[in-house]
Design an enzyme around this catalytic site. Sequence first.
Site, PDB file in Angstrom:
ATOM      1  N   CYS A  12       6.066 -54.724  22.106  1.00 42.31           N
ATOM      2  CA  CYS A  12       6.813 -55.970  22.143  1.00 42.31           C
ATOM      3  C   CYS A  12       5.932 -57.091  22.701  1.00 42.31           C
ATOM      4  O   CYS A  12       5.092 -56.860  23.562  1.00 42.31           O
ATOM      5  CB  CYS A  12       8.080 -55.889  22.980  1.00 42.31           C
ATOM      6  SG  CYS A  12       9.203 -54.603  22.501  1.00 42.31           S
TER       7      CYS A  12
ATOM      8  N   ARG B  42       1.727 -56.504  18.482  1.00 49.11           N
ATOM      9  CA  ARG B  42       2.338 -55.664  19.518  1.00 49.11           C
ATOM     10  C   ARG B  42       3.636 -55.010  19.046  1.00 49.11           C
ATOM     11  O   ARG B  42       4.186 -54.140  19.721  1.00 49.11           O
ATOM     12  CB  ARG B  42       2.646 -56.506  20.765  1.00 49.11           C
ATOM     13  CG  ARG B  42       1.440 -57.139  21.398  1.00 49.11           C
ATOM     14  CD  ARG B  42       1.846 -58.009  22.546  1.00 49.11           C
ATOM     15  NE  ARG B  42       2.361 -57.236  23.644  1.00 49.11           N
ATOM     16  CZ  ARG B  42       1.636 -56.753  24.629  1.00 49.11           C
ATOM     17  NH1 ARG B  42       0.341 -56.973  24.657  1.00 49.11           N
ATOM     18  NH2 ARG B  42       2.191 -56.059  25.593  1.00 49.11           N
TER      19      ARG B  42
ATOM     20  N   TRP C  80       9.098 -53.989  19.116  1.00 49.02           N
ATOM     21  CA  TRP C  80       8.745 -52.634  18.659  1.00 49.02           C
ATOM     22  C   TRP C  80       9.801 -51.747  19.283  1.00 49.02           C
ATOM     23  O   TRP C  80       9.813 -51.525  20.493  1.00 49.02           O
ATOM     24  CB  TRP C  80       7.348 -52.268  19.157  1.00 49.02           C
ATOM     25  CG  TRP C  80       6.843 -50.967  18.627  1.00 49.02           C
ATOM     26  CD1 TRP C  80       6.225 -50.743  17.435  1.00 49.02           C
ATOM     27  CD2 TRP C  80       6.882 -49.701  19.295  1.00 49.02           C
ATOM     28  NE1 TRP C  80       5.897 -49.422  17.318  1.00 49.02           N
ATOM     29  CE2 TRP C  80       6.292 -48.755  18.442  1.00 49.02           C
ATOM     30  CE3 TRP C  80       7.371 -49.265  20.526  1.00 49.02           C
ATOM     31  CZ2 TRP C  80       6.170 -47.419  18.781  1.00 49.02           C
ATOM     32  CZ3 TRP C  80       7.256 -47.929  20.863  1.00 49.02           C
ATOM     33  CH2 TRP C  80       6.650 -47.019  19.988  1.00 49.02           C
TER      34      TRP C  80
ATOM     35  N   ASN D 224       9.852 -56.914  27.591  1.00 47.24           N
ATOM     36  CA  ASN D 224       8.885 -55.934  27.088  1.00 47.24           C
ATOM     37  C   ASN D 224       8.822 -54.823  28.121  1.00 47.24           C
ATOM     38  O   ASN D 224       8.578 -55.095  29.295  1.00 47.24           O
ATOM     39  CB  ASN D 224       7.517 -56.616  26.923  1.00 47.24           C
ATOM     40  CG  ASN D 224       6.399 -55.621  26.698  1.00 47.24           C
ATOM     41  OD1 ASN D 224       6.613 -54.561  26.119  1.00 47.24           O
ATOM     42  ND2 ASN D 224       5.213 -55.954  27.164  1.00 47.24           N
ATOM     43  N   GLY D 225       9.061 -53.581  27.697  1.00 51.66           N
ATOM     44  CA  GLY D 225       9.041 -52.459  28.640  1.00 51.66           C
ATOM     45  C   GLY D 225      10.238 -51.567  28.403  1.00 51.66           C
ATOM     46  O   GLY D 225      10.913 -51.670  27.368  1.00 51.66           O
TER      47      GLY D 225
ATOM     48  N   GLU E 153     -11.617 -39.365  14.163  1.00 53.73           N
ATOM     49  CA  GLU E 153     -11.343 -40.802  14.081  1.00 53.73           C
ATOM     50  C   GLU E 153     -11.165 -41.244  12.623  1.00 53.73           C
ATOM     51  O   GLU E 153     -10.280 -42.043  12.310  1.00 53.73           O
ATOM     52  CB  GLU E 153     -12.484 -41.571  14.780  1.00 53.73           C
ATOM     53  CG  GLU E 153     -12.416 -43.077  14.686  1.00 53.73           C
ATOM     54  CD  GLU E 153     -11.132 -43.707  15.240  1.00 53.73           C
ATOM     55  OE1 GLU E 153     -10.325 -43.009  15.876  1.00 53.73           O
ATOM     56  OE2 GLU E 153     -10.939 -44.903  14.998  1.00 53.73           O
TER      57      GLU E 153
ATOM     58  N   LYS F 295      -7.763 -42.966  11.163  1.00 58.41           N
ATOM     59  CA  LYS F 295      -7.748 -44.273  10.470  1.00 58.41           C
ATOM     60  C   LYS F 295      -6.989 -44.153   9.155  1.00 58.41           C
ATOM     61  O   LYS F 295      -6.167 -44.990   8.835  1.00 58.41           O
ATOM     62  CB  LYS F 295      -9.177 -44.749  10.153  1.00 58.41           C
ATOM     63  CG  LYS F 295     -10.008 -45.353  11.238  1.00 58.41           C
ATOM     64  CD  LYS F 295      -9.514 -46.623  11.841  1.00 58.41           C
ATOM     65  CE  LYS F 295      -8.494 -46.411  12.888  1.00 58.41           C
ATOM     66  NZ  LYS F 295      -8.842 -46.211  14.228  1.00 58.41           N
TER      67      LYS F 295
ATOM     68  N   GLU G 148      -3.096 -43.577   9.680  1.00 53.08           N
ATOM     69  CA  GLU G 148      -2.279 -44.654  10.240  1.00 53.08           C
ATOM     70  C   GLU G 148      -2.115 -45.838   9.304  1.00 53.08           C
ATOM     71  O   GLU G 148      -1.093 -46.511   9.362  1.00 53.08           O
ATOM     72  CB  GLU G 148      -2.750 -45.076  11.631  1.00 53.08           C
ATOM     73  CG  GLU G 148      -4.103 -45.677  11.710  1.00 53.08           C
ATOM     74  CD  GLU G 148      -4.556 -45.909  13.146  1.00 53.08           C
ATOM     75  OE1 GLU G 148      -3.714 -46.018  14.038  1.00 53.08           O
ATOM     76  OE2 GLU G 148      -5.782 -45.996  13.352  1.00 53.08           O
TER      77      GLU G 148
ATOM     78  N   HIS H  51     -11.529 -20.711   9.765  1.00 52.60           N
ATOM     79  CA  HIS H  51     -10.521 -20.024  10.575  1.00 52.60           C
ATOM     80  C   HIS H  51      -9.109 -20.470  10.229  1.00 52.60           C
ATOM     81  O   HIS H  51      -8.188 -20.271  11.018  1.00 52.60           O
ATOM     82  CB  HIS H  51     -10.795 -20.259  12.076  1.00 52.60           C
ATOM     83  CG  HIS H  51     -12.120 -19.717  12.508  1.00 52.60           C
ATOM     84  ND1 HIS H  51     -12.377 -18.370  12.581  1.00 52.60           N
ATOM     85  CD2 HIS H  51     -13.272 -20.344  12.839  1.00 52.60           C
ATOM     86  CE1 HIS H  51     -13.636 -18.184  12.960  1.00 52.60           C
ATOM     87  NE2 HIS H  51     -14.199 -19.369  13.118  1.00 52.60           N
TER      88      HIS H  51
ATOM     89  N   LYS I 182       0.025 -52.431  18.518  1.00 52.93           N
ATOM     90  CA  LYS I 182      -1.345 -52.480  19.024  1.00 52.93           C
ATOM     91  C   LYS I 182      -1.440 -52.053  20.469  1.00 52.93           C
ATOM     92  O   LYS I 182      -2.405 -51.431  20.889  1.00 52.93           O
ATOM     93  CB  LYS I 182      -1.853 -53.911  18.862  1.00 52.93           C
ATOM     94  CG  LYS I 182      -3.305 -54.093  19.209  1.00 52.93           C
ATOM     95  CD  LYS I 182      -4.171 -53.623  18.086  1.00 52.93           C
ATOM     96  CE  LYS I 182      -5.638 -53.631  18.427  1.00 52.93           C
ATOM     97  NZ  LYS I 182      -6.367 -52.623  17.643  1.00 52.93           N
TER      98      LYS I 182
HETATM   99  C1  F6R Z   1      -5.663 -46.260  16.491  1.00 54.31           C
HETATM  100  C2  F6R Z   1      -5.342 -46.986  17.692  1.00 54.31           C
HETATM  101  C3  F6R Z   1      -4.612 -46.269  18.770  1.00 54.31           C
HETATM  102  C4  F6R Z   1      -5.139 -46.718  20.131  1.00 54.31           C
HETATM  103  C5  F6R Z   1      -4.306 -46.095  21.260  1.00 54.31           C
HETATM  104  C6  F6R Z   1      -4.854 -46.448  22.630  1.00 54.31           C
HETATM  105  O1  F6R Z   1      -6.334 -47.059  15.567  1.00 54.31           O
HETATM  106  O2  F6R Z   1      -5.653 -48.135  17.820  1.00 54.31           O
HETATM  107  O3  F6R Z   1      -4.709 -44.895  18.617  1.00 54.31           O
HETATM  108  O4  F6R Z   1      -6.474 -46.338  20.241  1.00 54.31           O
HETATM  109  O5  F6R Z   1      -2.985 -46.533  21.161  1.00 54.31           O
HETATM  110  O6  F6R Z   1      -4.891 -47.826  22.814  1.00 54.31           O
HETATM  111  P1  F6R Z   1      -5.828 -48.506  23.890  1.00 54.31           P
HETATM  112  O7  F6R Z   1      -7.237 -48.239  23.490  1.00 54.31           O
HETATM  113  O8  F6R Z   1      -5.470 -49.950  23.837  1.00 54.31           O
HETATM  114  O9  F6R Z   1      -5.501 -47.871  25.210  1.00 54.31           O
END
Ligand code: F6R
Length: 615
Positions: free
Chosen positions: A2, A27, A75, A101-102, A488, A492, A495, A511, A610
């Site tokens: 949020c 966010r 969110w 937010n929270g 990773e 990517k 998501e 395995h 984010k």
């Molecule tokens: C994936 C992504 C998330 C963040 C995770 C941690 O692309 O961005 O997996 O890496 O939510 O976020 P931070 O790094 O802000 O603590």
Amino acid sequence: MCGIVGYLGTKPAYEILTQGLHRLEYRGYDSSGVAIENDGGEMHVYKSQGKVSNLEAAVDGKPHDGTLGIAHTRWATHGIPNDINAHPHVSDDGRIALVHNGTIENYAVLHEALAGHGCKFTSETDTEVLVQLIEYIRLTNDCTLADAVREALGQVIGAFAIAVIERDNPDLLIAARRSSPLVIGIGDGETFIASDATPIVGYTDKVVYLGDDEMALIRRNEPLEVISLNDGSHPGLDIQTLRLSVEQLEKGGYDTFMLKEIFEQPDTLRDCLRGRITADGNRVILSGVLDNKERFLNANRIVIVACGTSWHAALIGKRLIQDMCALPVEVEYASEFRYGSPFITDRDIVIAISQSGETADTLAAIELAKSKGAFVYGICNVVGASIPRATDSGTYIHVGPEIGVASTKAFTGQVTVLTLLALCAGQLRGTISQQQVTAIAGELLRIPDILRQVLKLDDAIREMSRIFTYARNFLYLGRGYNYPTALEGALKLKEISYIHAEGYPAAEMKHGPIALIDKDMPSVIIAPSDSLYDKIVSNVQQVKSRGGHVIAITNTGNEDMRKLADYCLEIPRVMECLTPIVASVPLQLLAYYVAHYKGCDVDQPRNLAKSVTVE
Ligand code: F6R
């Protein structure tokens, strides 16, 4: 999660608030809303499911004058995303509007008590409980809004950043926080509040980061007043200068923020490295490490805590630090660490990695590590965020604002800083030779130019990606330093394209996951010419002999791999410990274009946000 924005000043608030919401949309973007109060004290509240553009369409043609207002992009945590659950929430008597937010953990208890007093609720949210509680206190105690807010927050368990306004009071904006971030921008006759500094950029560069358990009283034509929620005292104001420009927040000619951020990496890594390797290339200067020399000399162990992509960077960091510092390193998901009764002593260094610096689980892990006496070191991107403020020391990755929800340039920045940290601490501890330091530091400095070459794969990857939109599953395989790169790459893809993807250490394939391989499940295999190359070639053969398609990330001119794999993405050869940075870029582009051809919203994928400021 949020985003909140607030404004009290001389300009029309609505434009400032909606522009701020667009900047905070990363966010959360399942619904949004705004409350505007005009100078006569009349308040209008508008809410809309979906993105901020839906809200703007809903407000179009309706009254929205006023120089005071609050706004929110959501969110969802409690209650589905719809107009009713969107913020602002308004008290029963329509007098008080609040954005939050929270999460309010004891909302069920408060809800029951307020319902017992005859309070009526319209939404399914935890936030509505707070606004009703404020109203109830205000009426029963016949007190000011500020007193009611403070009293109500005293009864709340959980995390919050809130902004509150009330009808017939166009000269007051109240903000408060506990655990969730809140920045106050101080302009000339105007004050802004926001979940991060981006909505404030372009209006003022003077900011105050509200502390935990603090409340800000923003009154028209009066200086900002900050009060401790605990004892009513006035903590001193630490006014800081913001170093962000509007240009840094815009797409710069790219279709999406994510593509811009992928292409920025040669520059962002140059910024990340700037001033951190001496001109002769022989030493690495990380003040966070050098200023805490004794801690790094006497450490028994390093534990790295992080979530998501930052956790993948941590896995690479583990290899780097073990190889260069001769120290045992453990990597934990912050969410597991915080509830796992971890064995931590004052001889441990806990490194917390976070792009946003606001991730709730990582923050909680930091507090736990500190309570056990560990020295806590942060690696963060957002300057002034909660994590760098909570840690004992640390290093910023300095890659600029990352707006695309899927992390790209922050990941390569984190791995770069972890490489610098391993080199710097290894040099301090005498566990790495001068020759190695000079060689690795020299190659690190060349990485920005190498990434420019890697980005030339853009056309080839775009073409190839079109073919793979049919896939429902992908396997990503890598070994050694590139096992986390595989994780990773898979994250990517899933998501942003919603294709299921699994990352595995390549040798583990036999395995279990090998059973999945058929012509419909492509495998992305990271196969640079490193110490494990021969092993990975046999994994490629295993996939091919079961009818699977292979996309290999290998080094330029590898004729053998061209014959073996269906598609080869060739990257320049670099030292083994630096391959994750170089190999992750084609994986970012692959995920990007597959998602693009599937018509997905790459910058704001469904269900994601984010900054994950809730558990
Ligand atoms: C994936 C992504 C998330 C963040 C995770 C941690 O692309 O961005 O997996 O890496 O939510 O976020 P931070 O790094 O802000 O603590």
